[in-house]
Motif scaffolding. Structure first.
Motif: not given
Length: 260
Positions: A51, A75, A78-79, A82, A92, A99, A102-103, A105, A117
């Motif tokens: 990150t 990273p 990218t979130r 999305l 991901v 991971k 992102i996960y 959210k 991703v």
């Protein structure tokens, strides 16, 4: 080339300030000197194995003088992409920390994800994984790449990067992926907005003729290529877009800007 119009610096990391985690001699002093002269920095990178927060702490530990807000990597962008594009679930391929980010959210879905991703997973690429992803994309999953890098320089030499696997999936499935990192123009537009200067006032210094130089030139920045990292003379000579200046290493920037 006269650089009197330059008021800010976008700077790549791996291959420019260090190679495989080993600092290039002199870069810390050069950054300090340029900052003392009033040049704001934004460190822009396709590093997508960790990150932005983890990257900042890594750079700080290496001794690179920077603030957390001076780092821009794919990273987190990218979130946000999305979320802004209303994706509800994803698969991901990335490090554990990315991971989790992102996960937090976006729901995890390893069976039939709305979007896949693709980030850095090192040596975990193989035929089985590529075929698994191929089938999911054929069935409707979208592809979002943290970047489209072709290769990078490790301590043992050049290594293939995730762009090759993404392009392979595009070819096999007749689809097009979305790229969040360099050389995508939107990444440079985000950098321009973040540093708060006009494109005409900024220079980008990097080692990658496509990700750094071509991407920066397409965003209307001045582009300087260093001969460290992944630089290869033959690749630069046959590139569609050429750097404004080629220098031996990052430390040449101090002298170039002293000539104003």
């Amino acid at each position: 080339m006269n650089l009197k119009h330059i008021n800010g610096i976008l700077c790549d990391l791996d291959g420019v300030l260090y190679n495989d985690g080993v600092l290039i001699e002199g870069v810390v002093d050069t950054i300090k000197q340029l900052k003392q002269k009033g040049y704001p920095f934004l460190f822009v990178t396709n590093t997508s194995g960790i990150t932005s927060n983890e990257l900042f702490h890594k750079l700080d530990k290496m001794g690179i003088p920077l603030k957390e807000e001076e780092v821009l990597s794919p990273p987190l962008a990218t979130r946000d992409y999305l979320i802004n594009n209303n994706f509800k679930n994803a698969q991901v391929l990335a490090s554990t920390s990315i991971k989790e980010m992102i996960y937090e959210k976006i729901e995890m879905n390893l069976e039939d994800p709305e979007v896949i991703v693709v980030g850095d997973i090192g040596k975990n690429w193989d035929y089985e994984l590529m075929n698994e992803l191929f089938l999911k994309v054929i069935n409707g999953s979208k592809i979002v790449g943290l970047h489209h890098g072709r290769f990078w320089k490790a301590s043992e030499g050049l290594r293939i990067d995730i762009g090759a696997f993404i392009k392979g999936l595009e070819f096999a499935t007749s689809t097009t992926s979305v790229c969040i990192g360099k050389p995508d123009k939107s990444f440079y537009e985000s950098a321009i907005q973040k540093i708060g200067l006009n494109a005409s006032e900024l220079l980008m210094i990097g080692d990658d003729i496509v990700g750094d130089i071509q991407g920066a030139k397409e965003a209307q920045l001045t582009a300087i290529q260093v001969k460290t990292g992944k630089y290869r003379k033959e690749l630069t000579e046959k590139a569609i877009i050429q750097p404004d200046i080629i220098v031996d290493d990052f430390n040449a920037l101090n002298e170039l800007l002293d000539e104003l």
